[in-house]
Design a protein around this motif. Structure first.
Motif, PDB file in Angstrom:
ATOM      1  N   LYS A 164       0.976  -1.163   0.108  1.00  0.00           N
ATOM      2  CA  LYS A 164      -0.036  -0.031   0.091  1.00  0.00           C
ATOM      3  C   LYS A 164       0.913   1.252   0.042  1.00  0.00           C
ATOM      4  CE  LYS A 164      -3.791   2.266   2.329  1.00  0.00           C
ATOM      5  NZ  LYS A 164      -4.845   2.342   3.164  1.00  0.00           N
ATOM      6  N   VAL A 165       0.451   2.084  -0.906  1.00  0.00           N
ATOM      7  CA  VAL A 165       1.273   3.388  -0.843  1.00  0.00           C
ATOM      8  C   VAL A 165       0.778   4.402  -0.287  1.00  0.00           C
ATOM      9  CG1 VAL A 165       0.391   4.311  -3.046  1.00  0.00           C
ATOM     10  CG2 VAL A 165       2.744   4.840  -2.436  1.00  0.00           C
ATOM     11  N   LEU A 166       1.319   5.608   0.468  1.00  0.00           N
ATOM     12  CA  LEU A 166       1.009   6.550   1.047  1.00  0.00           C
ATOM     13  C   LEU A 166       1.823   7.642   0.567  1.00  0.00           C
ATOM     14  CD1 LEU A 166      -1.029   8.150   2.837  1.00  0.00           C
ATOM     15  CD2 LEU A 166       0.293   7.670   4.864  1.00  0.00           C
ATOM     16  N   LYS A 167       1.630   8.926   0.092  1.00  0.00           N
ATOM     17  CA  LYS A 167       2.190   9.876  -0.203  1.00  0.00           C
ATOM     18  C   LYS A 167       1.650  11.166   0.635  1.00  0.00           C
ATOM     19  CE  LYS A 167       3.954  13.179  -3.714  1.00  0.00           C
ATOM     20  NZ  LYS A 167       3.865  13.513  -5.205  1.00  0.00           N
ATOM     21  N   LYS A 168       2.734  11.424   1.595  1.00  0.00           N
ATOM     22  CA  LYS A 168       1.995  12.538   2.725  1.00  0.00           C
ATOM     23  C   LYS A 168       3.272  12.948   3.680  1.00  0.00           C
ATOM     24  CE  LYS A 168      -1.945  12.884   5.669  1.00  0.00           C
ATOM     25  NZ  LYS A 168      -2.932  12.136   6.323  1.00  0.00           N
ATOM     26  N   PRO A 169       3.350  14.207   3.790  1.00  0.00           N
ATOM     27  CA  PRO A 169       4.534  14.760   4.816  1.00  0.00           C
ATOM     28  C   PRO A 169       4.600  14.077   6.053  1.00  0.00           C
ATOM     29  CG  PRO A 169       3.156  16.708   3.548  1.00  0.00           C
ATOM     30  CD  PRO A 169       2.353  15.579   3.718  1.00  0.00           C
ATOM     31  N   ILE A 170       5.575  13.903   6.557  1.00  0.00           N
ATOM     32  CA  ILE A 170       5.894  13.494   7.973  1.00  0.00           C
ATOM     33  C   ILE A 170       5.104  14.111   9.055  1.00  0.00           C
ATOM     34  CG2 ILE A 170       7.479  12.920   9.865  1.00  0.00           C
ATOM     35  CD1 ILE A 170       9.512  12.538   7.638  1.00  0.00           C
ATOM     36  N   ALA A 171       5.018  15.595   8.745  1.00  0.00           N
ATOM     37  CA  ALA A 171       4.248  16.364   9.743  1.00  0.00           C
ATOM     38  C   ALA A 171       2.621  16.114   9.942  1.00  0.00           C
ATOM     39  CB  ALA A 171       4.754  17.727   9.563  1.00  0.00           C
ATOM     40  N   GLU A 172       2.185  15.601   8.853  1.00  0.00           N
ATOM     41  CA  GLU A 172       0.827  15.295   8.641  1.00  0.00           C
ATOM     42  C   GLU A 172       0.405  13.765   8.666  1.00  0.00           C
ATOM     43  OE1 GLU A 172      -0.349  17.077   4.896  1.00  0.00           O
ATOM     44  OE2 GLU A 172       0.734  19.038   5.284  1.00  0.00           O
ATOM     45  N   THR A 173       1.478  12.974   8.997  1.00  0.00           N
ATOM     46  CA  THR A 173       1.215  11.550   9.212  1.00  0.00           C
ATOM     47  C   THR A 173       0.658  11.223  10.489  1.00  0.00           C
ATOM     48  OG1 THR A 173       2.741  10.922   7.315  1.00  0.00           O
ATOM     49  CG2 THR A 173       2.039   9.326   8.619  1.00  0.00           C
ATOM     50  N   SER A 174      -0.395  10.315  10.517  1.00  0.00           N
ATOM     51  CA  SER A 174      -1.019  10.033  11.888  1.00  0.00           C
ATOM     52  C   SER A 174      -0.438   8.634  12.390  1.00  0.00           C
ATOM     53  CB  SER A 174      -2.533   9.793  11.808  1.00  0.00           C
ATOM     54  OG  SER A 174      -2.834   8.705  10.901  1.00  0.00           O
ATOM     55  N   GLU A 175      -0.410   8.333  13.591  1.00  0.00           N
ATOM     56  CA  GLU A 175       0.071   7.211  14.249  1.00  0.00           C
ATOM     57  C   GLU A 175      -0.822   6.136  13.661  1.00  0.00           C
ATOM     58  OE1 GLU A 175       0.780   5.045  18.435  1.00  0.00           O
ATOM     59  OE2 GLU A 175      -0.465   6.727  18.440  1.00  0.00           O
ATOM     60  N   ALA A 176      -1.899   6.085  13.236  1.00  0.00           N
ATOM     61  CA  ALA A 176      -2.693   5.081  12.616  1.00  0.00           C
ATOM     62  C   ALA A 176      -2.215   4.675  11.114  1.00  0.00           C
ATOM     63  CB  ALA A 176      -4.265   5.350  12.612  1.00  0.00           C
ATOM     64  N   GLU A 177      -1.975   5.930  10.424  1.00  0.00           N
ATOM     65  CA  GLU A 177      -1.367   5.641   9.073  1.00  0.00           C
ATOM     66  C   GLU A 177       0.009   4.931   9.265  1.00  0.00           C
ATOM     67  OE1 GLU A 177      -3.304   9.467   6.766  1.00  0.00           O
ATOM     68  OE2 GLU A 177      -1.799   9.932   8.015  1.00  0.00           O
ATOM     69  N   PHE A 178       0.740   5.471  10.110  1.00  0.00           N
ATOM     70  CA  PHE A 178       1.931   4.767  10.032  1.00  0.00           C
ATOM     71  C   PHE A 178       1.994   3.473  10.461  1.00  0.00           C
ATOM     72  CE2 PHE A 178       5.610   3.078  12.533  1.00  0.00           C
ATOM     73  CZ  PHE A 178       6.723   3.697  12.216  1.00  0.00           C
ATOM     74  N   ASP A 179       1.167   3.009  11.416  1.00  0.00           N
ATOM     75  CA  ASP A 179       0.840   1.662  11.940  1.00  0.00           C
ATOM     76  C   ASP A 179       0.273   0.751  10.613  1.00  0.00           C
ATOM     77  OD1 ASP A 179       1.769   2.201  14.391  1.00  0.00           O
ATOM     78  OD2 ASP A 179      -0.389   2.131  15.183  1.00  0.00           O
ATOM     79  N   GLU A 180      -0.442   1.183   9.839  1.00  0.00           N
ATOM     80  CA  GLU A 180      -1.321   0.637   8.692  1.00  0.00           C
ATOM     81  C   GLU A 180      -0.220   0.314   7.740  1.00  0.00           C
ATOM     82  OE1 GLU A 180      -5.254   0.739   5.958  1.00  0.00           O
ATOM     83  OE2 GLU A 180      -3.962   2.583   6.385  1.00  0.00           O
ATOM     84  N   MET A 181       0.567   1.302   7.357  1.00  0.00           N
ATOM     85  CA  MET A 181       1.532   1.062   6.403  1.00  0.00           C
ATOM     86  C   MET A 181       2.739   0.302   6.709  1.00  0.00           C
ATOM     87  SD  MET A 181       0.828   3.071   3.877  1.00  0.00           S
ATOM     88  CE  MET A 181       2.190   3.242   2.798  1.00  0.00           C
ATOM     89  N   PHE A 182       2.941   0.048   7.978  1.00  0.00           N
ATOM     90  CA  PHE A 182       3.937  -0.878   8.567  1.00  0.00           C
ATOM     91  C   PHE A 182       3.363  -2.328   8.632  1.00  0.00           C
ATOM     92  CE2 PHE A 182       6.826   2.695   8.870  1.00  0.00           C
ATOM     93  CZ  PHE A 182       8.053   2.106   8.775  1.00  0.00           C
TER      94      PHE A 182
END
Length: 257
Positions: free
Chosen positions: A99-117
């Motif tokens: 799954k790809v996500l294009k987003k600045p670090i400053a705008e990335t949520s913990e939920a998005e981080f967890d899902e991507m990993f």
């Protein structure tokens, strides 16, 4: 000497319902693989899975489709168990899930981080683990990663970051499984002409990516086409068995290490 041809082999392909995964399934069927399990993630891909399944059966291949969310160890274990119950132990295990996500670090949520990993890293780890446990000797494992692993760029911290560990998983697994003749590799395509790519990119970024590779002018889309990747996968799971522990960027000169 071990048989590294595709004739008569059994394969398991995650994300095998459509796009690159579906093409890989059809390509392996056309080159002699006798049995293929294709995995798909959700009901949204069911129709594509059924179409790919019908194509495989029409080609004379014994084929099944299995639905699973592979972000748990248990799901990966069940995927292999169900494949073995239906088709026997696989010789080839290919993971195209991502799954790809294009987003600045400053705008990335913990939920998005967890899902991507969970999708790009954890699922890959436990797929490789189960492949190592259940493949026949002299088997082949291939994971699809990304050419962003060779890029210096913003906005893809969670996508490229979550794919980066797969390089290390690949190297470690190749050492651990090598005594059984199992090769383990990763392929990093460039931006591919699939919905997976276009959903994240604005028109100006699409235009840039279509011109960024050294060979862009010779591609039908300017991007990496799925037809450019399938032959490399086929090579690694057959005559390319001597290559192991590698991450190979296949991108027409889009990035390099």
């Amino acid at each position: 000497m071990a048989d590294h041809t595709l004739k008569g082999k059994t394969a398991l392909i995650t994300g095998g319902a459509k796009n690159l995964g579906g093409l890989i399934a059809r390509d392996l069927a056309a080159h002699g693989v006798k049995a293929i399990a294709i995995h798909y993630n959700s009901d949204a891909s069911r129709a594509d899975a059924e179409k790919t399944l019908a194509d495989l059966k029409a080609a004379g291949v014994q084929a099944i489709a299995l639905q699973a969310d592979l972000t748990t160890a248990a799901a990966n274990s069940k995927l292999f168990a169900d494949t073995i119950a239906a088709l026997g132990k696989p010789d080839i295990a290919i993971n195209t899930v991502g799954k790809v996500l294009k987003k600045p670090i400053a705008e990335t949520s913990e939920a998005e981080f967890d899902e991507m990993f969970a999708i790009n890293s954890k699922a890959a780890y436990f797929f490789i683990k189960e492949a190592g446990l259940h493949l026949n000797d002299n088997g082949k494992i291939v994971t699809l990663v990304t050419s962003l692993l060779g890029a210096y760029t913003p906005f893809y911290s969670t996508y490229a970051g979550a794919k980066a560990p797969v390089e290390h998983f690949t190297r470690a697994a190749s050492k651990e499984f090598g005594a059984r003749g199992i090769s383990v590799n990763a392929i990093g395509p460039g931006p591919m002409d699939t919905p997976f790519f276009y959903g994240q990119e604005a028109p100006d970024a699409v235009a840039y990516h279509k011109s960024a590779a050294a060979l862009s002018a010779f591609s039908k889309t300017g991007l990496t086409d799925i037809e450019d990747i399938a032959p490399f996968v086929r090579f690694l799971v057959s005559e390319g068995w001597w290559m192991t522990g590698q991450t190979i960027l296949v991108n027409g000169g889009y990035t390099t290490k």
